[in-house]
Design a protein around this motif. Structure first.
Motif, PDB file in Angstrom:
ATOM      1  N   LYS A  77       0.839  -1.204   0.000  1.00  9.69           N
ATOM      2  CA  LYS A  77       0.000   0.000   0.000  1.00  9.69           C
ATOM      3  C   LYS A  77       0.872   1.252   0.000  1.00  9.69           C
ATOM      4  O   LYS A  77       0.612   2.202  -0.742  1.00  9.69           O
ATOM      5  CB  LYS A  77      -0.924  -0.019   1.218  1.00  9.69           C
ATOM      6  CG  LYS A  77      -1.902   1.117   1.259  1.00  9.69           C
ATOM      7  CD  LYS A  77      -2.786   1.012   2.485  1.00  9.69           C
ATOM      8  CE  LYS A  77      -3.686   2.217   2.593  1.00  9.69           C
ATOM      9  NZ  LYS A  77      -4.459   2.219   3.837  1.00  9.69           N
ATOM     10  N   ASP A  78       1.918   1.236   0.805  1.00 13.57           N
ATOM     11  CA  ASP A  78       2.838   2.370   0.877  1.00 13.57           C
ATOM     12  C   ASP A  78       3.522   2.602  -0.475  1.00 13.57           C
ATOM     13  O   ASP A  78       3.649   3.741  -0.924  1.00 13.57           O
ATOM     14  CB  ASP A  78       3.888   2.109   1.971  1.00 13.57           C
ATOM     15  CG  ASP A  78       4.714   3.332   2.285  1.00 13.57           C
ATOM     16  OD1 ASP A  78       4.118   4.434   2.350  1.00 13.57           O
ATOM     17  OD2 ASP A  78       5.940   3.188   2.454  1.00 13.57           O
ATOM     18  N   ALA A  79       3.945   1.531  -1.139  1.00 18.64           N
ATOM     19  CA  ALA A  79       4.601   1.648  -2.447  1.00 18.64           C
ATOM     20  C   ALA A  79       3.637   2.220  -3.478  1.00 18.64           C
ATOM     21  O   ALA A  79       4.022   3.044  -4.309  1.00 18.64           O
ATOM     22  CB  ALA A  79       5.122   0.290  -2.895  1.00 18.64           C
ATOM     23  N   GLU A  80       2.375   1.807  -3.423  1.00 19.69           N
ATOM     24  CA  GLU A  80       1.378   2.338  -4.357  1.00 19.69           C
ATOM     25  C   GLU A  80       1.161   3.824  -4.144  1.00 19.69           C
ATOM     26  O   GLU A  80       1.082   4.598  -5.093  1.00 19.69           O
ATOM     27  CB  GLU A  80       0.042   1.593  -4.202  1.00 19.69           C
ATOM     28  CG  GLU A  80      -0.097   0.409  -5.110  1.00 19.69           C
ATOM     29  CD  GLU A  80      -1.484  -0.194  -5.038  1.00 19.69           C
ATOM     30  OE1 GLU A  80      -2.463   0.527  -5.343  1.00 19.69           O
ATOM     31  OE2 GLU A  80      -1.581  -1.371  -4.681  1.00 19.69           O
ATOM     32  N   GLU A  81       1.050   4.229  -2.890  1.00 22.31           N
ATOM     33  CA  GLU A  81       0.817   5.633  -2.574  1.00 22.31           C
ATOM     34  C   GLU A  81       1.985   6.516  -3.006  1.00 22.31           C
ATOM     35  O   GLU A  81       1.798   7.653  -3.422  1.00 22.31           O
ATOM     36  CB  GLU A  81       0.556   5.802  -1.072  1.00 22.31           C
ATOM     37  CG  GLU A  81      -0.788   5.275  -0.635  1.00 22.31           C
ATOM     38  CD  GLU A  81      -0.973   5.290   0.876  1.00 22.31           C
ATOM     39  OE1 GLU A  81      -0.010   5.635   1.606  1.00 22.31           O
ATOM     40  OE2 GLU A  81      -2.074   4.933   1.322  1.00 22.31           O
ATOM     41  N   LYS A  82       3.199   6.005  -2.919  1.00 24.19           N
ATOM     42  CA  LYS A  82       4.385   6.774  -3.288  1.00 24.19           C
ATOM     43  C   LYS A  82       4.698   6.658  -4.777  1.00 24.19           C
ATOM     44  O   LYS A  82       5.657   7.265  -5.247  1.00 24.19           O
ATOM     45  CB  LYS A  82       5.583   6.301  -2.470  1.00 24.19           C
ATOM     46  CG  LYS A  82       5.482   6.655  -1.003  1.00 24.19           C
ATOM     47  CD  LYS A  82       6.690   6.193  -0.242  1.00 24.19           C
ATOM     48  CE  LYS A  82       6.561   6.578   1.229  1.00 24.19           C
ATOM     49  NZ  LYS A  82       7.673   6.077   2.031  1.00 24.19           N
TER      50      LYS A  82
END
Length: 118
Positions: A77-82
């Protein structure tokens, strides 16, 4: 349109044969168990018994695995947001026979009709 017609024709046959095989499976398994070593070779098709193993971990291990899964999901999720994700797209298609007309469509295949006495 010619390719789609051919695809539909063979797709119906494939699904009909899958239904027949699903119906035959328990009977074939019973017969195979009677063969020595649980092996048989008929018409070029080799049959053998296999065992499916399902592992069950204790509660402590399951809790640890759940924590790790949650951490993996957070990282994704963090990778998608960034924006640190690469998306590869390619066109393809799916085919299916609607449940409402499944019997009538598969009934058009002669082998299916014979096997299920339609």
């Amino acid at each position: 349109m010619k390719a789609l017609k051919s695809y539909a024709k063979f797709y119906k046959k494939m699904k009909a044969f899958e239904e027949i095989l699903k119906d035959l499976h328990p009977l074939a398994l019973r017969e195979l168990k009677k063969h020595p070593d649980g092996k048989a070779d008929l018409d070029g098709v080799e049959f053998h018994l296999t065992k499916k193993v399902e592992k069950k971990f204790d509660e402590f291990v399951e809790a640890e695995l759940k924590e790790l899964r949650d951490k993996i999901n957070e990282l994704k999720k963090d990778a998608e947001e960034k924006g640190r994700i690469i998306i590869n797209e390619k066109e393809t298609f799916d085919a299916q026979i609607p449940r409402s007309v499944k019997e009538s469509v598969l009934g058009e295949v002669n082998e299916y009709k014979k096997w299920f006495s339609l």
